[in-house]
Design a protein around this motif. Structure first.
Motif, PDB file in Angstrom:
ATOM      1  N   SER A 103      45.769  46.995  36.220  1.00 42.33           N
ATOM      2  CA  SER A 103      45.214  47.292  34.904  1.00 42.33           C
ATOM      3  C   SER A 103      45.390  46.050  34.032  1.00 42.33           C
ATOM      4  O   SER A 103      46.352  45.291  34.187  1.00 42.33           O
ATOM      5  CB  SER A 103      45.950  48.479  34.286  1.00 42.33           C
ATOM      6  OG  SER A 103      47.280  48.104  33.980  1.00 42.33           O
ATOM      7  N   LEU A 104      44.428  45.835  33.150  1.00 35.98           N
ATOM      8  CA  LEU A 104      44.457  44.645  32.301  1.00 35.98           C
ATOM      9  C   LEU A 104      44.276  45.042  30.847  1.00 35.98           C
ATOM     10  O   LEU A 104      43.351  45.782  30.525  1.00 35.98           O
ATOM     11  CB  LEU A 104      43.307  43.697  32.675  1.00 35.98           C
ATOM     12  CG  LEU A 104      43.299  43.089  34.075  1.00 35.98           C
ATOM     13  CD1 LEU A 104      42.015  42.284  34.281  1.00 35.98           C
ATOM     14  CD2 LEU A 104      44.524  42.199  34.280  1.00 35.98           C
ATOM     15  N   SER A 105      45.165  44.548  29.996  1.00 32.62           N
ATOM     16  CA  SER A 105      44.885  44.651  28.568  1.00 32.62           C
ATOM     17  C   SER A 105      45.177  43.303  27.922  1.00 32.62           C
ATOM     18  O   SER A 105      45.504  42.341  28.625  1.00 32.62           O
ATOM     19  CB  SER A 105      45.648  45.809  27.931  1.00 32.62           C
ATOM     20  OG  SER A 105      46.998  45.723  28.243  1.00 32.62           O
ATOM     21  N   GLU A 106      45.053  43.224  26.614  1.00 30.42           N
ATOM     22  CA  GLU A 106      45.034  41.924  25.941  1.00 30.42           C
ATOM     23  C   GLU A 106      46.198  41.017  26.324  1.00 30.42           C
ATOM     24  O   GLU A 106      47.342  41.425  26.286  1.00 30.42           O
ATOM     25  CB  GLU A 106      44.990  42.115  24.428  1.00 30.42           C
ATOM     26  CG  GLU A 106      43.555  42.149  23.949  1.00 30.42           C
ATOM     27  CD  GLU A 106      43.411  42.175  22.435  1.00 30.42           C
ATOM     28  OE1 GLU A 106      44.305  41.664  21.731  1.00 30.42           O
ATOM     29  OE2 GLU A 106      42.404  42.721  21.969  1.00 30.42           O
ATOM     30  N   ARG A 107      45.860  39.814  26.696  1.00 30.23           N
ATOM     31  CA  ARG A 107      46.781  38.716  27.036  1.00 30.23           C
ATOM     32  C   ARG A 107      47.472  38.902  28.394  1.00 30.23           C
ATOM     33  O   ARG A 107      48.313  38.088  28.778  1.00 30.23           O
ATOM     34  CB  ARG A 107      47.814  38.488  25.940  1.00 30.23           C
ATOM     35  CG  ARG A 107      47.181  38.078  24.605  1.00 30.23           C
ATOM     36  CD  ARG A 107      48.250  37.818  23.552  1.00 30.23           C
ATOM     37  NE  ARG A 107      47.664  37.372  22.305  1.00 30.23           N
ATOM     38  CZ  ARG A 107      47.101  38.175  21.391  1.00 30.23           C
ATOM     39  NH1 ARG A 107      47.027  39.467  21.618  1.00 30.23           N
ATOM     40  NH2 ARG A 107      46.596  37.683  20.284  1.00 30.23           N
ATOM     41  N   ASP A 108      47.154  39.963  29.124  1.00 24.76           N
ATOM     42  CA  ASP A 108      47.681  40.090  30.486  1.00 24.76           C
ATOM     43  C   ASP A 108      47.074  38.998  31.364  1.00 24.76           C
ATOM     44  O   ASP A 108      45.950  38.540  31.119  1.00 24.76           O
ATOM     45  CB  ASP A 108      47.336  41.459  31.085  1.00 24.76           C
ATOM     46  CG  ASP A 108      48.177  42.583  30.485  1.00 24.76           C
ATOM     47  OD1 ASP A 108      49.143  42.301  29.758  1.00 24.76           O
ATOM     48  OD2 ASP A 108      47.845  43.759  30.757  1.00 24.76           O
ATOM     49  N   LEU A 109      47.828  38.609  32.388  1.00 24.49           N
ATOM     50  CA  LEU A 109      47.399  37.508  33.263  1.00 24.49           C
ATOM     51  C   LEU A 109      47.325  38.002  34.692  1.00 24.49           C
ATOM     52  O   LEU A 109      48.145  38.822  35.114  1.00 24.49           O
ATOM     53  CB  LEU A 109      48.423  36.369  33.181  1.00 24.49           C
ATOM     54  CG  LEU A 109      48.622  35.817  31.770  1.00 24.49           C
ATOM     55  CD1 LEU A 109      50.052  35.990  31.327  1.00 24.49           C
ATOM     56  CD2 LEU A 109      48.191  34.376  31.696  1.00 24.49           C
ATOM     57  N   VAL A 110      46.359  37.501  35.443  1.00 26.30           N
ATOM     58  CA  VAL A 110      46.252  37.897  36.842  1.00 26.30           C
ATOM     59  C   VAL A 110      45.859  36.675  37.674  1.00 26.30           C
ATOM     60  O   VAL A 110      45.072  35.844  37.234  1.00 26.30           O
ATOM     61  CB  VAL A 110      45.263  39.072  37.019  1.00 26.30           C
ATOM     62  CG1 VAL A 110      43.852  38.710  36.611  1.00 26.30           C
ATOM     63  CG2 VAL A 110      45.282  39.620  38.439  1.00 26.30           C
ATOM     64  N   VAL A 111      46.490  36.556  38.851  1.00 28.60           N
ATOM     65  CA  VAL A 111      46.156  35.451  39.759  1.00 28.60           C
ATOM     66  C   VAL A 111      45.361  36.001  40.936  1.00 28.60           C
ATOM     67  O   VAL A 111      45.720  37.017  41.527  1.00 28.60           O
ATOM     68  CB  VAL A 111      47.410  34.656  40.207  1.00 28.60           C
ATOM     69  CG1 VAL A 111      48.493  35.539  40.793  1.00 28.60           C
ATOM     70  CG2 VAL A 111      47.007  33.582  41.221  1.00 28.60           C
ATOM     71  N   VAL A 112      44.270  35.315  41.238  1.00 31.10           N
ATOM     72  CA  VAL A 112      43.350  35.708  42.305  1.00 31.10           C
ATOM     73  C   VAL A 112      43.331  34.576  43.341  1.00 31.10           C
ATOM     74  O   VAL A 112      42.714  33.543  43.129  1.00 31.10           O
ATOM     75  CB  VAL A 112      41.935  35.948  41.731  1.00 31.10           C
ATOM     76  CG1 VAL A 112      40.967  36.356  42.828  1.00 31.10           C
ATOM     77  CG2 VAL A 112      41.974  36.987  40.611  1.00 31.10           C
ATOM     78  N   PRO A 113      44.044  34.764  44.458  1.00 36.92           N
ATOM     79  CA  PRO A 113      44.134  33.690  45.452  1.00 36.92           C
ATOM     80  C   PRO A 113      42.796  33.418  46.157  1.00 36.92           C
ATOM     81  O   PRO A 113      41.882  34.245  46.109  1.00 36.92           O
ATOM     82  CB  PRO A 113      45.163  34.220  46.463  1.00 36.92           C
ATOM     83  CG  PRO A 113      45.897  35.308  45.766  1.00 36.92           C
ATOM     84  CD  PRO A 113      44.903  35.912  44.814  1.00 36.92           C
ATOM     85  N   SER A 114      42.755  32.265  46.815  1.00 35.64           N
ATOM     86  CA  SER A 114      41.569  31.876  47.573  1.00 35.64           C
ATOM     87  C   SER A 114      41.111  32.993  48.509  1.00 35.64           C
ATOM     88  O   SER A 114      41.911  33.589  49.231  1.00 35.64           O
ATOM     89  CB  SER A 114      41.901  30.631  48.405  1.00 35.64           C
ATOM     90  OG  SER A 114      40.854  30.384  49.328  1.00 35.64           O
TER      91      SER A 114
END
Ligand code: GTQ
Length: 355
Positions: A308-319
């Protein structure tokens, strides 16, 4: 391709093992034992998909703010370390990400290094980064660059803490063993050029008349500040005018106006917008990417893991992980990745999958 050597007899195995044992002290190793792991048919990232909620990360950062000064730390940053790359200080194998805090009255002292950096402002308004004699005033969700070997210090003359996302190519420079760094003998460099001067000269697809003394920035990289007010107008204007790309949503890349390429040689930066209720079709790309939510709410589904994503959350999406983004409220994201370097090396690929 399955590069594993086919199994032979027990006899062959015994003789091979004896050969390996004899060779090992001479720094020789049989390729056929590792071929399948080296030359994979598709990318296999050691990095894991991961999401950091902003709130708890911010609390730890402010706690660090009570314990160590920006000056003492040189840079007071919490590294966003990928849980699959422990001990590497990397968010994906080629890139580093961190959350930096500057408290009122502080200066993060002036230095330069061969690593290239970008800052994406998350909190606070009006602190500055000075780059080779010129201050960029940092407003929320502005993108600011510190290209390699440019002197930079950060200062906060406002009354509020200032927090931003740092994106650097530290692991890439480490890979090439090309790190140089030096400190200026003063905490802050002299303000040789008025604040925001480069935005006035280069920021609107113009430049000073060629050969004039007004042309102050390096010819190959004149811009280092991409204000939110401007990129937001472009992105939301586009969103109002056309349907979103099924795999990306509305998506724009930041460019270096000198050559139309990515903002820095190793790092590309982008913004995305998904209208409320929109879900992207799945897509893979070879660049390892970090996204941060500017506005809105939604989810990132990364190789089947839902964040889940809300304001200023960060997510890394690998190759090469499969990414699906969806918006429960109009969702705006900023992202950076190693696409810039991969394209130069002829490596970058994407796969757009059916919904
Ligand atoms: O602000 O120059 O997050 O040198 C890591 C290394 C920030 C910076 C980081 C750095 C900086």
């Amino acid at each position: 391709m399955d590069g594993t050597a086919s199994p032979g007899s027990n006899d062959q195995r015994r003789l091979l093992e004896a050969l390996y044992a004899d060779m090992r002290p001479h720094s020789l190793y049989p390729l056929w034992e590792v071929m399948a792991a080296l030359v994979t048919p598709v990318p296999r990232s050691a990095a894991q998909p991961h999401r950091w909620h902003y709130g708890p990360a911010r609390d730890y950062l402010l706690r660090a703010g009570d314990l160590i000064s920006a000056e003492q730390a040189e840079r007071r940053v919490l590294i966003l370390e990928n849980p699959g790359l422990l001990g590497s200080s990397a968010v994906v194998p080629s890139l580093y990400a961190g959350l930096q805090l500057i408290l009122p009255g502080e200066i993060a002292p002036c230095h330069r290094h061969t690593q290239s950096a970008l800052r994406f402002v998350l909190e606070g308004d009006g602190a500055y980064t000075a780059i080779d004699g010129e201050r960029a005033v940092m407003r929320p969700f502005d993108l600011i660059l510190t290209p390699n070997w440019q002197w930079h210090d950060h200062g906060n003359e406002t009354g509020q803490p200032m927090i931003w996302l740092d994106g650097l190519d530290i692991p890439t420079v480490r890979f090439y063993e090309a790190s140089f760094a030096e400190r200026l003998d003063h905490p802050a460099q002299a303000e040789a050029i008025p604040a925001d001067d480069s935005l006035r000269r280069y920021g609107r697809n113009l430049r000073p008349f060629r050969g004039s003394a007004a042309d102050r920035r390096p010819a190959g990289q004149p811009m280092f500040h991409y204000p939110y007010a401007e990129w937001r107008e472009s992105l939301l204007g586009l969103a109002a005018a056309e349907a979103p790309d099924p795999h990306l949503g509305h998506a724009l890349e930041f460019v270096n106006p000198a050559d139309g390429g990515s903002v820095m040689p190793t790092i590309a930066a982008q913004v995305r917008h998904l209208p409320a209720g929109f879900e992207t079709a799945p897509r893979r790309a070879t660049d390892g990417a970090v996204f941060v939510v500017v506005e809105g709410r939604g989810t990132a589904l990364v190789d089947g893991q839902e964040f889940s994503l809300s304001e200023r959350d960060l997510v890394v999406v690998p190759s090469w992980s499969e990414l699906r983004l969806s918006a429960t409220a109009p969702l705006t994201l900023f992202g950076f990745s190693d696409k810039a370097a991969q394209e130069k090396l002829g490596l970058w690929r994407e796969a757009r999958l059916p919904a």
